[in-house]
Design a protein around this motif. Structure first.
Motif, PDB file in Angstrom:
ATOM      1  N   CYS A  68       1.382 -70.859   0.025  1.00  0.00           N
ATOM      2  CA  CYS A  68       1.548 -69.401   0.088  1.00  0.00           C
ATOM      3  C   CYS A  68       0.989 -68.796  -1.187  1.00  0.00           C
ATOM      4  O   CYS A  68       1.097 -69.384  -2.263  1.00  0.00           O
ATOM      5  N   ILE A  69       0.391 -67.619  -1.070  1.00  0.00           N
ATOM      6  CA  ILE A  69      -0.142 -66.909  -2.229  1.00  0.00           C
ATOM      7  C   ILE A  69       0.385 -65.481  -2.215  1.00  0.00           C
ATOM      8  O   ILE A  69       0.518 -64.856  -1.155  1.00  0.00           O
ATOM      9  N   THR A  70       0.720 -64.973  -3.397  1.00  0.00           N
ATOM     10  CA  THR A  70       1.116 -63.580  -3.538  1.00  0.00           C
ATOM     11  C   THR A  70       0.622 -63.078  -4.887  1.00  0.00           C
ATOM     12  O   THR A  70       0.044 -63.838  -5.684  1.00  0.00           O
ATOM     13  N   MET A  71       0.845 -61.810  -5.164  1.00  0.00           N
ATOM     14  CA  MET A  71       0.333 -61.181  -6.386  1.00  0.00           C
ATOM     15  C   MET A  71       1.389 -60.227  -6.926  1.00  0.00           C
ATOM     16  O   MET A  71       2.072 -59.545  -6.162  1.00  0.00           O
ATOM     17  N   ASP A  72       1.546 -60.180  -8.271  1.00  0.00           N
ATOM     18  CA  ASP A  72       2.503 -59.245  -8.856  1.00  0.00           C
ATOM     19  C   ASP A  72       1.815 -57.934  -9.224  1.00  0.00           C
ATOM     20  O   ASP A  72       0.613 -57.754  -8.986  1.00  0.00           O
ATOM     21  N   SER A  73       2.580 -57.013  -9.807  1.00  0.00           N
ATOM     22  CA  SER A  73       2.048 -55.675 -10.095  1.00  0.00           C
ATOM     23  C   SER A  73       0.934 -55.704 -11.145  1.00  0.00           C
ATOM     24  O   SER A  73       0.083 -54.808 -11.183  1.00  0.00           O
ATOM     25  N   LYS A  74       0.918 -56.733 -12.000  1.00  0.00           N
ATOM     26  CA  LYS A  74      -0.124 -56.853 -13.013  1.00  0.00           C
ATOM     27  C   LYS A  74      -1.376 -57.542 -12.485  1.00  0.00           C
ATOM     28  O   LYS A  74      -2.384 -57.612 -13.179  1.00  0.00           O
ATOM     29  N   GLY A  75      -1.289 -58.058 -11.277  1.00  0.00           N
ATOM     30  CA  GLY A  75      -2.441 -58.697 -10.656  1.00  0.00           C
ATOM     31  C   GLY A  75      -2.452 -60.213 -10.747  1.00  0.00           C
ATOM     32  O   GLY A  75      -3.381 -60.847 -10.214  1.00  0.00           O
ATOM     33  N   TYR A  76      -1.467 -60.812 -11.411  1.00  0.00           N
ATOM     34  CA  TYR A  76      -1.446 -62.271 -11.501  1.00  0.00           C
ATOM     35  C   TYR A  76      -1.170 -62.884 -10.133  1.00  0.00           C
ATOM     36  O   TYR A  76      -0.321 -62.394  -9.378  1.00  0.00           O
ATOM     37  N   LEU A  77      -1.878 -63.943  -9.839  1.00  0.00           N
ATOM     38  CA  LEU A  77      -1.720 -64.651  -8.575  1.00  0.00           C
ATOM     39  C   LEU A  77      -0.659 -65.734  -8.721  1.00  0.00           C
ATOM     40  O   LEU A  77      -0.605 -66.440  -9.728  1.00  0.00           O
ATOM     41  N   HIS A  78       0.179 -65.856  -7.697  1.00  0.00           N
ATOM     42  CA  HIS A  78       1.228 -66.869  -7.675  1.00  0.00           C
ATOM     43  C   HIS A  78       1.055 -67.695  -6.405  1.00  0.00           C
ATOM     44  O   HIS A  78       0.942 -67.138  -5.311  1.00  0.00           O
ATOM     45  N   VAL A  79       1.034 -69.010  -6.572  1.00  0.00           N
ATOM     46  CA  VAL A  79       0.822 -69.912  -5.438  1.00  0.00           C
ATOM     47  C   VAL A  79       1.940 -70.942  -5.393  1.00  0.00           C
ATOM     48  O   VAL A  79       2.309 -71.526  -6.424  1.00  0.00           O
ATOM     49  N   LEU A  80       2.468 -71.157  -4.200  1.00  0.00           N
ATOM     50  CA  LEU A  80       3.379 -72.267  -3.959  1.00  0.00           C
ATOM     51  C   LEU A  80       2.665 -73.282  -3.084  1.00  0.00           C
ATOM     52  O   LEU A  80       2.110 -72.934  -2.032  1.00  0.00           O
ATOM     53  N   VAL A  81       2.679 -74.522  -3.532  1.00  0.00           N
ATOM     54  CA  VAL A  81       2.110 -75.620  -2.760  1.00  0.00           C
ATOM     55  C   VAL A  81       3.206 -76.149  -1.834  1.00  0.00           C
ATOM     56  O   VAL A  81       4.270 -76.555  -2.300  1.00  0.00           O
ATOM     57  N   GLY A  82       2.956 -76.125  -0.530  1.00  0.00           N
ATOM     58  CA  GLY A  82       3.968 -76.519   0.437  1.00  0.00           C
ATOM     59  C   GLY A  82       4.178 -78.021   0.506  1.00  0.00           C
ATOM     60  O   GLY A  82       3.282 -78.809   0.169  1.00  0.00           O
ATOM     61  N   THR A  83       5.368 -78.420   0.935  1.00  0.00           N
ATOM     62  CA  THR A  83       5.707 -79.828   1.116  1.00  0.00           C
ATOM     63  C   THR A  83       6.516 -79.981   2.401  1.00  0.00           C
ATOM     64  O   THR A  83       6.936 -78.994   2.999  1.00  0.00           O
ATOM     65  N   HIS A  84       6.769 -81.208   2.790  1.00  0.00           N
ATOM     66  CA  HIS A  84       7.619 -81.501   3.943  1.00  0.00           C
ATOM     67  C   HIS A  84       8.735 -82.431   3.483  1.00  0.00           C
ATOM     68  O   HIS A  84       8.535 -83.628   3.326  1.00  0.00           O
ATOM     69  N   GLY A  85       9.898 -81.847   3.219  1.00  0.00           N
ATOM     70  CA  GLY A  85      11.029 -82.623   2.754  1.00  0.00           C
ATOM     71  C   GLY A  85      10.929 -83.053   1.304  1.00  0.00           C
ATOM     72  O   GLY A  85      11.691 -83.910   0.854  1.00  0.00           O
ATOM     73  N   ARG A  86      10.006 -82.483   0.556  1.00  0.00           N
ATOM     74  CA  ARG A  86       9.872 -82.757  -0.880  1.00  0.00           C
ATOM     75  C   ARG A  86      10.065 -81.427  -1.624  1.00  0.00           C
ATOM     76  O   ARG A  86      10.522 -80.454  -1.034  1.00  0.00           O
ATOM     77  N   THR A  87       9.715 -81.395  -2.893  1.00  0.00           N
ATOM     78  CA  THR A  87       9.923 -80.201  -3.700  1.00  0.00           C
ATOM     79  C   THR A  87       8.630 -79.399  -3.825  1.00  0.00           C
ATOM     80  O   THR A  87       7.587 -79.951  -4.186  1.00  0.00           O
ATOM     81  N   PHE A  88       8.694 -78.097  -3.534  1.00  0.00           N
ATOM     82  CA  PHE A  88       7.530 -77.230  -3.671  1.00  0.00           C
ATOM     83  C   PHE A  88       7.025 -77.250  -5.113  1.00  0.00           C
ATOM     84  O   PHE A  88       7.792 -77.419  -6.058  1.00  0.00           O
ATOM     85  N   LYS A  89       5.718 -77.004  -5.253  1.00  0.00           N
ATOM     86  CA  LYS A  89       5.101 -76.924  -6.569  1.00  0.00           C
ATOM     87  C   LYS A  89       4.518 -75.518  -6.764  1.00  0.00           C
ATOM     88  O   LYS A  89       3.949 -74.936  -5.845  1.00  0.00           O
ATOM     89  N   TYR A  90       4.656 -75.001  -7.984  1.00  0.00           N
ATOM     90  CA  TYR A  90       4.311 -73.611  -8.289  1.00  0.00           C
ATOM     91  C   TYR A  90       3.246 -73.547  -9.376  1.00  0.00           C
ATOM     92  O   TYR A  90       3.262 -74.328 -10.341  1.00  0.00           O
ATOM     93  N   ALA A  91       2.330 -72.588  -9.230  1.00  0.00           N
ATOM     94  CA  ALA A  91       1.321 -72.324 -10.262  1.00  0.00           C
ATOM     95  C   ALA A  91       1.008 -70.832 -10.287  1.00  0.00           C
ATOM     96  O   ALA A  91       1.141 -70.133  -9.273  1.00  0.00           O
ATOM     97  N   ARG A  92       0.582 -70.352 -11.455  1.00  0.00           N
ATOM     98  CA  ARG A  92       0.210 -68.940 -11.635  1.00  0.00           C
ATOM     99  C   ARG A  92      -1.160 -68.867 -12.296  1.00  0.00           C
ATOM    100  O   ARG A  92      -1.502 -69.675 -13.166  1.00  0.00           O
ATOM    101  N   SER A  93      -1.933 -67.864 -11.873  1.00  0.00           N
ATOM    102  CA  SER A  93      -3.251 -67.682 -12.484  1.00  0.00           C
ATOM    103  C   SER A  93      -3.092 -67.233 -13.937  1.00  0.00           C
ATOM    104  O   SER A  93      -2.147 -66.516 -14.289  1.00  0.00           O
ATOM    105  N   LEU A  94      -4.023 -67.646 -14.795  1.00  0.00           N
ATOM    106  CA  LEU A  94      -3.969 -67.282 -16.211  1.00  0.00           C
ATOM    107  C   LEU A  94      -4.518 -65.885 -16.467  1.00  0.00           C
ATOM    108  O   LEU A  94      -4.224 -65.279 -17.504  1.00  0.00           O
ATOM    109  N   LYS A  95      -5.318 -65.390 -15.526  1.00  0.00           N
ATOM    110  CA  LYS A  95      -5.882 -64.046 -15.641  1.00  0.00           C
ATOM    111  C   LYS A  95      -5.532 -63.243 -14.395  1.00  0.00           C
ATOM    112  O   LYS A  95      -5.472 -63.802 -13.293  1.00  0.00           O
TER     113      LYS A  95
END
Length: 233
Positions: A68-95
């Protein structure tokens, strides 16, 4: 897996359209999970950029692992890497509004969480809201086996992810699914639609008509309630 979570695979600002997706891999390659990529399409130039690898969601070649991808008010991108029965992984764009300016290292959103079906949105205060199916084996709601819950987590700017909070607990142990969809309404509130399904045939036969519920929060996800007609006006 568009039936649950229904994660957003695209977000846009100005002339840029950012797209996130997962790919199949050769089983012989023994990938650590489904690779999640982000690429940007430029409306003005008509050019689609090269994919940027965000991370891997285990297990490999599993269609449940939609990102899944979304964006905050400042424009930074936020991504969650999906899993199946494991723990999601999160990353944010640096710009801001830039998929190619670098990303933070992917991190688990919690410790050893059994998560499936990403549902992610960003509210007006730049708080990330995550709703997902969480398997539990603590006996709190179902003493005779593992059971599914519909759980909620948040991440405020510059803060770690909160602990999971159960919004809905399955009526029975063993397999369940919630067909959930998380969004933000016209007042800026998190709103969660869900419809519980149990693997037990007698429950499904006694409940022939699907009964979808609608939860919302007036305080940024601190408390939730079943929505009424007045809440939707």
């Amino acid at each position: 897996c568009s039936h649950s979570g229904i994660p957003s695979f695209v977000v846009s600002r100005d002339q840029k359209v950012h797209v996130a997706w997962g790919e199949a891999t050769d089983p012989a390659a023994k990938a650590p999970g489904v690779p999640t990529y982000v690429a940007t399409y430029d409306r003005e130039t008509g050019v689609l950029g090269e994919p940027a690898l965000i991370g891997y969601g285990p297990p490999a070649n599993d269609c449940h692992n939609s990102p899944c991808i979304t964006m905050d008010s400042k424009g930074y991108l936020h991504v969650l890497v999906g899993t199946h029965g494991r723990t999601f992984k999160y990353a944010r764009s640096l710009k801001p509004n830039d998929a190619y300016g670098g990303w933070t290292e992917t991190e688990d959103v919690g410790k050893k969480l059994s998560q499936t079906y990403v549902g992610l949105v960003c509210d007006k205060d730049d708080v990330l809201h995550l709703v997902f199916r969480l398997w539990r084996h603590d006996g709190k709601y179902q003493p005779h086996g593992g059971y599914a819950t519909l759980a909620h987590m948040t991440k405020s700017p510059e803060q770690p992810w909160s602990q999971p909070r159960v919004l809905v607990a399955a009526a029975f142990a063993n397999y369940s699914i919630f067909y959930h969809r998380l969004t933000i309404d016209h007042r800026g509130r998190p709103v969660l639609s869900y419809d519980y399904w149990s693997t037990y045939w007698f429950y499904r036969n006694d409940r022939r008509q699907r009964q979808r519920g609608l939860l919302l929060s007036d305080d940024g996800g601190v408390t939730w309630k079943l929505a009424t007609n007045n809440d939707l006006r």
